[in-house]
Motif scaffolding. Structure first.
Motif, mmCIF file in Angstrom:
data_model
loop_
_atom_site.group_PDB
_atom_site.id
_atom_site.type_symbol
_atom_site.label_atom_id
_atom_site.label_comp_id
_atom_site.label_asym_id
_atom_site.label_seq_id
_atom_site.Cartn_x
_atom_site.Cartn_y
_atom_site.Cartn_z
ATOM 1 N N VAL A 100 33.584 15.269 -22.455
ATOM 2 C CA VAL A 100 34.072 15.944 -23.652
ATOM 3 C C VAL A 100 34.963 17.128 -23.276
ATOM 4 C CG1 VAL A 100 33.321 17.411 -25.574
ATOM 5 C CG2 VAL A 100 32.232 15.184 -25.193
ATOM 6 N N TYR A 137 30.480 19.356 -28.829
ATOM 7 C CA TYR A 137 29.487 19.021 -27.819
ATOM 8 C C TYR A 137 29.799 19.773 -26.538
ATOM 9 C CZ TYR A 137 28.609 15.239 -31.105
ATOM 10 O OH TYR A 137 28.334 14.544 -32.246
ATOM 11 N N THR A 178 29.239 16.537 -21.652
ATOM 12 C CA THR A 178 28.704 15.394 -22.394
ATOM 13 C C THR A 178 29.570 14.165 -22.144
ATOM 14 O OG1 THR A 178 27.913 16.890 -24.127
ATOM 15 C CG2 THR A 178 28.054 14.551 -24.681
ATOM 16 N N ALA A 188 31.510 10.820 -22.966
ATOM 17 C CA ALA A 188 32.178 10.114 -24.055
ATOM 18 C C ALA A 188 32.858 8.881 -23.473
ATOM 19 C CB ALA A 188 33.193 11.008 -24.763
ATOM 20 N N LYS A 226 21.274 8.990 -28.848
ATOM 21 C CA LYS A 226 22.116 9.437 -29.960
ATOM 22 C C LYS A 226 23.584 9.204 -29.608
ATOM 23 C CE LYS A 226 18.926 13.094 -31.429
ATOM 24 N NZ LYS A 226 18.757 14.565 -31.601
ATOM 25 N N ASP A 242 27.472 9.382 -31.268
ATOM 26 C CA ASP A 242 28.415 9.743 -32.332
ATOM 27 C C ASP A 242 29.628 8.823 -32.171
ATOM 28 O OD1 ASP A 242 30.250 10.847 -34.091
ATOM 29 O OD2 ASP A 242 30.258 12.844 -33.179
ATOM 30 N N VAL A 279 30.620 9.255 -28.378
ATOM 31 C CA VAL A 279 30.067 10.418 -27.694
ATOM 32 C C VAL A 279 28.561 10.205 -27.534
ATOM 33 C CG1 VAL A 279 29.781 12.918 -27.687
ATOM 34 C CG2 VAL A 279 31.838 11.910 -28.710
ATOM 35 N N GLU A 321 25.468 11.779 -26.944
ATOM 36 C CA GLU A 321 25.024 13.159 -27.050
ATOM 37 C C GLU A 321 23.952 13.519 -26.030
ATOM 38 O OE1 GLU A 321 24.056 14.173 -31.112
ATOM 39 O OE2 GLU A 321 25.452 12.662 -31.881
ATOM 40 N N ASP A 322 23.163 12.534 -25.587
ATOM 41 C CA ASP A 322 22.049 12.789 -24.674
ATOM 42 C C ASP A 322 22.418 12.644 -23.207
ATOM 43 O OD1 ASP A 322 20.078 13.003 -26.841
ATOM 44 O OD2 ASP A 322 20.414 10.856 -27.087
ATOM 45 N N THR A 366 24.428 13.666 -19.970
ATOM 46 C CA THR A 366 25.190 14.724 -19.314
ATOM 47 C C THR A 366 25.824 14.182 -18.038
ATOM 48 O OG1 THR A 366 23.725 16.424 -20.185
ATOM 49 C CG2 THR A 366 25.065 17.019 -18.278
#
Length: 270
Positions: free
Chosen positions: A31, A46, A50, A52, A106, A108, A173, A175-176, A178
């Protein structure tokens, strides 16, 4: 979900496995790569590390995903058929990631045709493609000593294999998840390095986009089929009727014309 190289791979592997066979390509990015080249008002909300993924459709998507989707699933009323197909393919792929990776993951999902309440796009597709290394986003600022006397020129992405014969469909994306140092930002292939060729590209895209000549700026490995060209050359309001003539929609599924706003969102997805 713990941050580790395996966590990134566990997302990309099933996602690519599902989508590649349907004529899509997937490119991971952080991100932070995306946010770093945009003003804060356009940032994704975010952390920079993160994960994506940008999803592109290649020329093969039409025959490998879209036509089978019409034959097997049909379409909903007053929605762009290609958009529905892409949403179905991406949703299936995300479900597979959850099965193989983490059921509560999660995600997006932002599609190229979606707008925020502010009427801004949910993501800038060409920027995402550029920072992921998928395709080079040629902009007016990439031309020195510009010949356009202050005229606004819109930019366009060129894919190293398909030229302009592709589309940017979605940004996912996770979200969880990294991302650490294992994901290094690649430079997008500069397929149009000369000033003269960049001028030709931007002028073809801005002034003659209907003839699709800009798509052949680099020799493409594959172009749209004749049937695909016919579909995307047809006005959005007339595409359902075209699909009916191909025998892909029963007569009762042909719906009234799209509204002007729906037409504007449907335009240009090819």
């Amino acid at each position: 979900m713990a941050a580790s190289p395996a966590s990134v791979e566990s997302v990309i592997r099933p996602l690519g496995s599902c989508l590649t066979k349907l004529g899509f390509e997937v490119y991971p990015l952080k991100v932070g790569w995306y946010n770093s080249v945009l003003p804060p008002s356009l940032h994704l909300p975010y952390p920079d590390d993160t994960l994506a993924v940008v999803v592109l459709s290649t020329p093969a998507m039409f025959e490998q995903a879209f036509l089978p989707f019409l034959e097997q699933r049909g379409i909903q009323k007053l929605c762009d058929p290609v958009d529905q197909c892409v949403r179905d393919c991406v949703s299936t792929a995300v479900s597979q990631v959850r099965v193989e990776c983490f059921s509560e993951l999660k995600v997006d999902v932002r599609y190229d045709y979606e707008l925020l309440p502010s009427r801004k796009p949910k993501f800038l597709a060409q920027t995402a493609a550029h920072v992921s290394g998928a395709a080079f986003y040629y902009q007016q600022s990439d031309v020195t000593d510009q010949p356009w006397a202050g005229k606004k020129m819109f930019g366009v992405c060129i894919h190293p294999s398909f030229g302009g014969w592709f589309a940017i469909r979605a940004l996912l994306v996770f979200e969880d998840v990294t991302v650490g140092s294992e994901l290094v930002q690649p430079a997008p292939p500069d397929c149009v390095p000369s000033r003269e060729d960049r001028i030709k590209l931007l002028e073809a895209f801005n002034f003659r986009w209907q003839d699709w000549s800009y798509r052949d700026t680099v020799p493409p490995a594959q172009t749209y089929s004749e049937r695909q060209k016919e579909y995307f050359s047809t006005a959005p309001a007339l595409r359902l009727a075209l699909l009916r003539t191909w025998g892909l929609l029963p007569e009762e599924e042909v719906q009234p014309d799209l509204s002007p706003d729906e037409q504007s969102q449907a335009n240009g997805h090819g």
